[in-house]
Write a protein that holds these residues in place. Structure first.
Motif, PDB file in Angstrom:
ATOM      1  N   SER A 181      17.084  24.406  47.521  1.00  0.00           N
ATOM      2  CA  SER A 181      17.907  25.602  47.723  1.00  0.00           C
ATOM      3  C   SER A 181      18.209  26.244  46.378  1.00  0.00           C
ATOM      4  O   SER A 181      19.280  26.056  45.793  1.00  0.00           O
ATOM      5  CB  SER A 181      19.213  25.227  48.440  1.00  0.00           C
ATOM      6  OG  SER A 181      19.909  24.247  47.691  1.00  0.00           O
ATOM      7  N   SER A 182      17.246  26.996  45.854  1.00  0.00           N
ATOM      8  CA  SER A 182      17.427  27.724  44.608  1.00  0.00           C
ATOM      9  C   SER A 182      16.405  28.848  44.553  1.00  0.00           C
ATOM     10  O   SER A 182      15.269  28.696  45.015  1.00  0.00           O
ATOM     11  CB  SER A 182      17.271  26.792  43.404  1.00  0.00           C
ATOM     12  OG  SER A 182      17.395  27.511  42.196  1.00  0.00           O
ATOM     13  N   HIS A 183      16.815  29.992  43.999  1.00  0.00           N
ATOM     14  CA  HIS A 183      15.894  31.114  43.855  1.00  0.00           C
ATOM     15  C   HIS A 183      15.187  31.110  42.514  1.00  0.00           C
ATOM     16  O   HIS A 183      14.304  31.947  42.272  1.00  0.00           O
ATOM     17  CB  HIS A 183      16.654  32.434  44.020  1.00  0.00           C
ATOM     18  CG  HIS A 183      17.710  32.641  42.970  1.00  0.00           C
ATOM     19  ND1 HIS A 183      18.964  32.091  43.064  1.00  0.00           N
ATOM     20  CD2 HIS A 183      17.677  33.322  41.793  1.00  0.00           C
ATOM     21  CE1 HIS A 183      19.676  32.436  41.998  1.00  0.00           C
ATOM     22  NE2 HIS A 183      18.921  33.175  41.212  1.00  0.00           N
ATOM     23  N   ILE A 184      15.542  30.189  41.624  1.00  0.00           N
ATOM     24  CA  ILE A 184      14.859  30.055  40.342  1.00  0.00           C
ATOM     25  C   ILE A 184      13.480  29.451  40.588  1.00  0.00           C
ATOM     26  O   ILE A 184      13.352  28.444  41.290  1.00  0.00           O
ATOM     27  CB  ILE A 184      15.686  29.182  39.381  1.00  0.00           C
ATOM     28  CG1 ILE A 184      17.063  29.787  39.172  1.00  0.00           C
ATOM     29  CG2 ILE A 184      14.970  29.005  38.067  1.00  0.00           C
ATOM     30  CD1 ILE A 184      17.051  31.150  38.546  1.00  0.00           C
ATOM     31  N   PRO A 185      12.407  30.014  40.043  1.00  0.00           N
ATOM     32  CA  PRO A 185      11.055  29.503  40.353  1.00  0.00           C
ATOM     33  C   PRO A 185      10.880  28.026  40.046  1.00  0.00           C
ATOM     34  O   PRO A 185      10.206  27.313  40.802  1.00  0.00           O
ATOM     35  CB  PRO A 185      10.158  30.374  39.474  1.00  0.00           C
ATOM     36  CG  PRO A 185      10.927  31.626  39.258  1.00  0.00           C
ATOM     37  CD  PRO A 185      12.361  31.235  39.215  1.00  0.00           C
ATOM     38  N   GLU A 186      11.440  27.560  38.925  1.00  0.00           N
ATOM     39  CA  GLU A 186      11.255  26.150  38.570  1.00  0.00           C
ATOM     40  C   GLU A 186      12.004  25.214  39.495  1.00  0.00           C
ATOM     41  O   GLU A 186      11.731  24.012  39.516  1.00  0.00           O
ATOM     42  CB  GLU A 186      11.719  25.903  37.132  1.00  0.00           C
ATOM     43  CG  GLU A 186      10.983  26.708  36.093  1.00  0.00           C
ATOM     44  CD  GLU A 186      11.633  28.061  35.829  1.00  0.00           C
ATOM     45  OE1 GLU A 186      11.361  28.651  34.800  1.00  0.00           O
ATOM     46  OE2 GLU A 186      12.429  28.506  36.690  1.00  0.00           O
ATOM     47  N   LYS A 187      12.950  25.718  40.277  1.00  0.00           N
ATOM     48  CA  LYS A 187      13.799  24.871  41.105  1.00  0.00           C
ATOM     49  C   LYS A 187      13.588  25.083  42.595  1.00  0.00           C
ATOM     50  O   LYS A 187      14.346  24.556  43.412  1.00  0.00           O
ATOM     51  CB  LYS A 187      15.271  25.125  40.779  1.00  0.00           C
ATOM     52  CG  LYS A 187      15.646  24.830  39.341  1.00  0.00           C
ATOM     53  CD  LYS A 187      17.132  25.090  39.113  1.00  0.00           C
ATOM     54  CE  LYS A 187      17.530  24.783  37.680  1.00  0.00           C
ATOM     55  NZ  LYS A 187      18.965  25.051  37.439  1.00  0.00           N
ATOM     56  N   THR A 188      12.571  25.842  42.983  1.00  0.00           N
ATOM     57  CA  THR A 188      12.354  26.087  44.401  1.00  0.00           C
ATOM     58  C   THR A 188      11.797  24.872  45.134  1.00  0.00           C
ATOM     59  O   THR A 188      11.800  24.842  46.370  1.00  0.00           O
ATOM     60  CB  THR A 188      11.386  27.259  44.584  1.00  0.00           C
ATOM     61  OG1 THR A 188      10.210  27.003  43.809  1.00  0.00           O
ATOM     62  CG2 THR A 188      12.023  28.557  44.130  1.00  0.00           C
ATOM     63  N   ALA A 189      11.303  23.888  44.413  1.00  0.00           N
ATOM     64  CA  ALA A 189      10.758  22.685  45.032  1.00  0.00           C
ATOM     65  C   ALA A 189      11.168  21.484  44.200  1.00  0.00           C
ATOM     66  O   ALA A 189      11.267  21.558  42.965  1.00  0.00           O
ATOM     67  CB  ALA A 189       9.235  22.755  45.148  1.00  0.00           C
ATOM     68  N   GLN A 190      11.428  20.377  44.858  1.00  0.00           N
ATOM     69  CA  GLN A 190      11.746  19.119  44.194  1.00  0.00           C
ATOM     70  C   GLN A 190      10.588  18.141  44.409  1.00  0.00           C
ATOM     71  O   GLN A 190      10.040  18.040  45.507  1.00  0.00           O
ATOM     72  CB  GLN A 190      13.053  18.530  44.726  1.00  0.00           C
ATOM     73  CG  GLN A 190      13.111  18.335  46.222  1.00  0.00           C
ATOM     74  CD  GLN A 190      14.437  17.741  46.672  1.00  0.00           C
ATOM     75  OE1 GLN A 190      15.138  17.115  45.884  1.00  0.00           O
ATOM     76  NE2 GLN A 190      14.766  17.927  47.940  1.00  0.00           N
ATOM     77  N   VAL A 191      10.231  17.458  43.356  1.00  0.00           N
ATOM     78  CA  VAL A 191       9.100  16.529  43.372  1.00  0.00           C
ATOM     79  C   VAL A 191       9.610  15.144  43.726  1.00  0.00           C
ATOM     80  O   VAL A 191      10.530  14.616  43.082  1.00  0.00           O
ATOM     81  CB  VAL A 191       8.382  16.510  42.008  1.00  0.00           C
ATOM     82  CG1 VAL A 191       7.211  15.538  42.048  1.00  0.00           C
ATOM     83  CG2 VAL A 191       7.907  17.910  41.638  1.00  0.00           C
TER      84      VAL A 191
END
Length: 552
Positions: A432-442
């Motif tokens: 839950s983030s609109h920042i590109p680096e934070k849109t997915a969690q690994v």
């Protein structure tokens, strides 16, 4: 309430005497067990004969062979020694239910209230000495009110020049534990006594209840389990005995040598509690197979693994357990052992899912002069919950299909993980983030579930490859240029979609987002590359064009 009594048993020649027990009559010369440090091999255990030759622990192998040319050497088998210590832990349970393996070669027993069963504390040490003679083990024992005091008496209670009595105490030493010959019950009917084959109860030192301070006073400061640097610094100041420390101000000792010295001193004297925590009983799931003749071919090892894998999985299935990590140990004829481990993405009790993973690891095994025993152990298991299907036929078929697809994916993850490691296989979940680096969690694929819901629409618009922003040489204006230079190449814009404005998270200080608001463009270049460019309007950093990703 009776005083707490702690018994410490130290086996100083455990590694060497374990091998002597296994190969009785083979070692008629000094024996040394070696540890490989990566640069050289050093001695980690010595037999009694080797000690008489002047060899010491930590001595390099080359120096030892120069001093004793007829020295016999063996490499250390850590897992076998750990297994032997577990056997000794079960043996020590006859004296007390509270037994803990304090170190690699020592046991600690809380014998409070149980010494009368063996005729008192002297009787306990005498029985321990007789048992160790039968086991062909050398033991040094110490009995005191605290764990630290018992540890010190077991290791330093018989040093030359150290007094065995202090004050009016005349019962501290237990001469009955100095048994050096085998018990005579085997030859009481006549004949000559059997030769001594090792195993001595060298010292049994008892500190009378309430007299711990006096018993520890003549011992060296090393008996407090201190670091080598602390011991050297104390020696430079002339503080060589524990009695030299007990009369010193605690604040000064802590200020100069740290709190560790004061803590060890208080633990030995009983001012700070140090309980004996027995290890909980372990449940082992393992199957062993002894071979009549040594084997060395990969096909023979695979056939032996197939025979032990089935019984292991059957045993786990009865307990509703599944394999998560399995270890294969092969024992060679030269008394050495090699092991390999495989992990599964999901716990299972099906041998068909484990067999191919083990076969992939057989190439890493060196048979040496031959393998005469195999052991398959479930290192980590998990509870398997039964899956219940109910409802209409379509629902059952859908559930079975979903289950088979999940198993296929898990088997694939397990096969790849056997090659590169399960930690290297990851999957992404939306965040839950609109920042590109934070849109997915690994997440690690072996320890997470696939995302079954619909991915957010914004995440799908992100490029497949993301990297740190790289500068693009173009005019510093918010209008997309027709030609720009990136990574040393001149690229022309053939198609573009955008802009998409993304603002930084003002409640966080992100170094990469100090350039302020960004306008992102999906750019298709004339050479076919699809890049993700943005214009930074500038904040704490200067404005300009940057490239952050590439679409498939």
């Amino acid at each position: 309430m009776p005083n707490r009594r702690i018994l410490s048993l130290w086996f100083p020649r455990l590694g060497a005497e374990r091998l002597i027990r296994m190969e009785r009559g083979t070692f008629d010369a000094p024996l040394a067990v070696l540890r490989d440090t990566g640069q050289m091999q050093v001695i980690c255990s010595l037999s009694e004969q080797a000690e008489r030759e002047g060899l010491t622990l930590g001595q390099p192998l080359r120096d030892a062979q120069a001093m004793c040319p007829h020295l016999i050497t063996r490499l250390r088998n850590v897992q076998s020694e750990q297994g032997f210590m577990k056997v000794l832990t079960r043996w020590a349970g006859k004296y007390s239910p509270w037994v803990a393996a304090a170190e690699e070669d020592a046991l600690v027993l809380d014998v409070t209230g149980s010494t009368h069963l063996f005729g008192g504390e002297e009787g306990v040490l005498a029985q321990v000495g007789e048992d160790c003679v039968d086991l062909q083990l050398t033991v040094r024992a110490g009995l005191a009110d605290t764990l630290g005091a018992a540890w010190a008496l077991a290791r330093f209670g018989a040093q030359p020049g150290v007094a065995h009595r202090s004050g009016d105490d005349i019962d501290q030493e237990a001469p009955a534990t100095r048994a050096r010959a085998a018990k005579r019950r085997h030859w009481t009917r006549g004949g000559t006594a059997p030769p001594a084959v090792g195993g001595t109860a060298e010292v049994g030192r008892i500190a009378v209840p309430g007299q711990t301070r006096g018993a520890l006073a003549p011992l060296p400061v090393a008996a407090l389990r201190l670091e080598g640097d602390t011991q050297a610094e104390l020696a430079r100041l002339g503080l060589r005995r524990i009695g030299d420390l007990t009369g010193q101000p605690r604040a000064g000792l802590a200020r100069r040598f740290g709190k560790g010295l004061v803590l060890r001193l208080d633990q030995a004297l009983g001012a700070v509690p140090e309980p004996v925590n027995p290890a909980p009983p372990e449940t082992f799931y393992a199957v062993r197979m002894s071979l009549p003749d040594p084997i060395g071919l990969e096909e023979d090892v695979a056939a032996a693994v197939d025979k032990v894998l089935g019984p292991l999985c059957a045993r786990l299935k009865k307990k509703s357990k599944g394999l998560r990590v399995v270890r294969l140990q092969v024992f060679r004829t030269d008394q050495t052992m090699q092991s390999v481990e495989v992990g599964l993405a999901r716990a299972t009790d099906d041998p068909e899912r484990v067999r191919p993973l083990l076969r992939m690891k057989l190439t890493d095994i060196d048979a040496g002069f031959g393998i005469d025993m195999l052991r398959l152990e479930a290192v980590r298991v998990e509870t398997l919950h039964a899956r219940h299907t109910a409802g209409h036929l379509e629902a059952r078929q859908a559930a079975e299909k979903r289950l088979s697809q999940g198993q296929a994916l898990e088997d694939l993850i397990g096969r790849i993980g056997a090659r590169v490691g399960l930690e290297q296989i990851t999957r992404c979940h939306p965040a839950s983030s609109h920042i590109p680096e934070k849109t997915a969690q690994v997440l690690h694929a072996a320890w997470s579930e696939p995302w079954e819901q619909t991915w957010p629409e914004g995440v799908l618009k992100r490029p497949l490859l993301l990297w740190r922003p790289e500068p693009v040489h173009a005019p510093e204006v918010p209008r997309l240029p027709e030609v720009f230079r990136w990574r040393g190449r001149d690229l022309a814009v053939a198609d573009a979609r955008g802009p998409e404005r993304i603002a930084p998270e003002w409640w966080l200080d992100e170094p990469e987002w100090r350039s302020g608001v960004r306008d992102y463009w999906r750019v298709t270049c004339a050479n076919g590359e699809r890049l993700w460019l943005y214009f930074a309007h500038g904040g704490q950093m200067s404005a300009g064009w940057f490239c952050q990703g590439s679409f498939a």
